[in-house]
Enzyme design. Structure first.
Site, PDB file in Angstrom:
ATOM      1  N   CYS A  29       0.973  -1.056  -0.109  1.00  0.00           N
ATOM      2  CA  CYS A  29      -0.090   0.020   0.078  1.00  0.00           C
ATOM      3  C   CYS A  29       0.841   1.294   0.007  1.00  0.00           C
ATOM      4  CB  CYS A  29      -1.053  -0.163   1.115  1.00  0.00           C
ATOM      5  SG  CYS A  29      -0.082   0.060   2.748  1.00  0.00           S
ATOM      6  N   CYS A  83      -1.578   0.777   7.391  1.00  0.00           N
ATOM      7  CA  CYS A  83      -2.805   0.391   7.395  1.00  0.00           C
ATOM      8  C   CYS A  83      -3.405  -0.647   6.696  1.00  0.00           C
ATOM      9  CB  CYS A  83      -3.824   1.677   7.035  1.00  0.00           C
ATOM     10  SG  CYS A  83      -3.566   3.270   8.049  1.00  0.00           S
ATOM     11  N   ARG A  84      -3.444  -0.816   5.290  1.00  0.00           N
ATOM     12  CA  ARG A  84      -4.025  -1.726   4.605  1.00  0.00           C
ATOM     13  C   ARG A  84      -3.188  -3.087   4.403  1.00  0.00           C
ATOM     14  NH1 ARG A  84      -5.043   2.107  -0.392  1.00  0.00           N
ATOM     15  NH2 ARG A  84      -3.409   3.179   0.535  1.00  0.00           N
ATOM     16  N   SER A  85      -1.861  -2.602   3.909  1.00  0.00           N
ATOM     17  CA  SER A  85      -1.183  -3.827   3.728  1.00  0.00           C
ATOM     18  C   SER A  85      -0.749  -4.753   4.869  1.00  0.00           C
ATOM     19  CB  SER A  85       0.362  -3.536   2.917  1.00  0.00           C
ATOM     20  OG  SER A  85       0.957  -2.606   3.337  1.00  0.00           O
ATOM     21  N   ASP A 119      -8.191   4.001   0.706  1.00  0.00           N
ATOM     22  CA  ASP A 119      -7.233   4.344   1.764  1.00  0.00           C
ATOM     23  C   ASP A 119      -8.027   4.725   2.844  1.00  0.00           C
ATOM     24  OD1 ASP A 119      -5.592   5.659   3.459  1.00  0.00           O
ATOM     25  OD2 ASP A 119      -4.446   6.727   1.984  1.00  0.00           O
ATOM     26  N   ASN A 142       2.354   1.502   4.429  1.00  0.00           N
ATOM     27  CA  ASN A 142       2.505   0.084   5.027  1.00  0.00           C
ATOM     28  C   ASN A 142       2.191   0.391   6.404  1.00  0.00           C
ATOM     29  OD1 ASN A 142       5.438  -2.154   5.670  1.00  0.00           O
ATOM     30  ND2 ASN A 142       3.286  -2.535   5.234  1.00  0.00           N
TER      31      ASN A 142
HETATM   32  P1  4NP Z   1      -1.917   2.821   3.920  1.00  0.00           P
HETATM   33  O1  4NP Z   1      -2.406   4.275   4.598  1.00  0.00           O
HETATM   34  O2  4NP Z   1      -1.297   3.298   2.781  1.00  0.00           O
HETATM   35  O3  4NP Z   1      -2.865   1.899   3.829  1.00  0.00           O
HETATM   36  O4  4NP Z   1      -0.699   2.537   5.015  1.00  0.00           O
HETATM   37  C1  4NP Z   1      -2.026   5.492   4.642  1.00  0.00           C
HETATM   38  C2  4NP Z   1      -1.009   5.590   5.760  1.00  0.00           C
HETATM   39  C3  4NP Z   1      -0.409   6.811   5.637  1.00  0.00           C
HETATM   40  C4  4NP Z   1      -0.772   7.633   5.065  1.00  0.00           C
HETATM   41  C5  4NP Z   1      -1.569   7.504   4.018  1.00  0.00           C
HETATM   42  C6  4NP Z   1      -2.281   6.211   3.712  1.00  0.00           C
HETATM   43  N1  4NP Z   1      -0.217   9.005   5.343  1.00  0.00           N
HETATM   44  O5  4NP Z   1      -0.448  10.135   4.184  1.00  0.00           O
HETATM   45  O6  4NP Z   1       0.811   9.337   6.129  1.00  0.00           O
END
Ligand code: 4NP
Length: 157
Positions: A8, A13-15, A126, A11
């Site tokens: 993702c 939240c989703r992955s 997201d 790294n």
């Molecule tokens: P992820 O979510 O890609 O599922 O880990 C996010 C985590 C952090 C951010 C964006 C999406 N950020 O903007 O810091």
């Protein structure tokens, strides 16, 4: 051994959610000896951090502990070490495809589009800037797509 990398943006939240759910499903199916799982982010912002507390909570509600995972960034070597490179959304896929043009190796895929059966959605949205429902929805999509992925892996073993 079959190797799976979930990717993702951050790294956190989703992955890592997909990583934890997949490990838990593989154990239930007795396949943990045959499949290695990891996760990574396209961005470097959160390297070394634990998963977002909201993701940890949502996963724990489904019986999955992701508290020990640590964020890392995807790298070119991953394209030669993993059999599946599974992007959470189309932006992650675009970034992975750009890397793939340079380094070759495993062709990245969109995780939910390829492997989910109960959803018409193509991507895992997201959840970072939204509420708790978004984090639960990540679990719904990821659980369904992990089942499809395990079926695909079984056909390769
Ligand atoms: P992820 O979510 O890609 O599922 O880990 C996010 C985590 C952090 C951010 C964006 C999406 N950020 O903007 O810091």
């Amino acid at each position: 051994m079959i190797r799976v990398l979930f990717v993702c943006l951050g790294n956190i939240c989703r992955s890592p959610t997909a990583h934890g759910v997949m490990l838990s499903r593989l154990k239930e199916e007795g396949l943990e000896e045959h499949v290695e799982v990891d996760s990574a982010g396209t961005a470097s912002w959160h390297i070394g951090r634990s998963p977002d507390p909201r993701s940890q909570h949502a996963a724990r509600q489904r019986g999955v502990d992701i508290s020990d995972l640590k964020a890392r960034q995807v790298c070119e070597a991953d394209f030669h070490q993993f059999d599946y490179l599974l992007a959470m959304d189309s932006s992650n896929l675009k970034d992975l495809k750009a890397m793939h043009r340079v380094c070759g190796g495993t062709v990245p895929q969109l995780f939910v589009r390829e492997f989910a059966h109960s959803f018409t959605e193509q991507e895992v949205p997201d959840p970072y800037y939204g509420g708790e429902a978004g984090f639960r929805h990540v679990l719904d999509l990821v659980e369904d797509a992990c089942d499809g992925l395990i079926a695909d892996i079984r056909s390769r073993l």
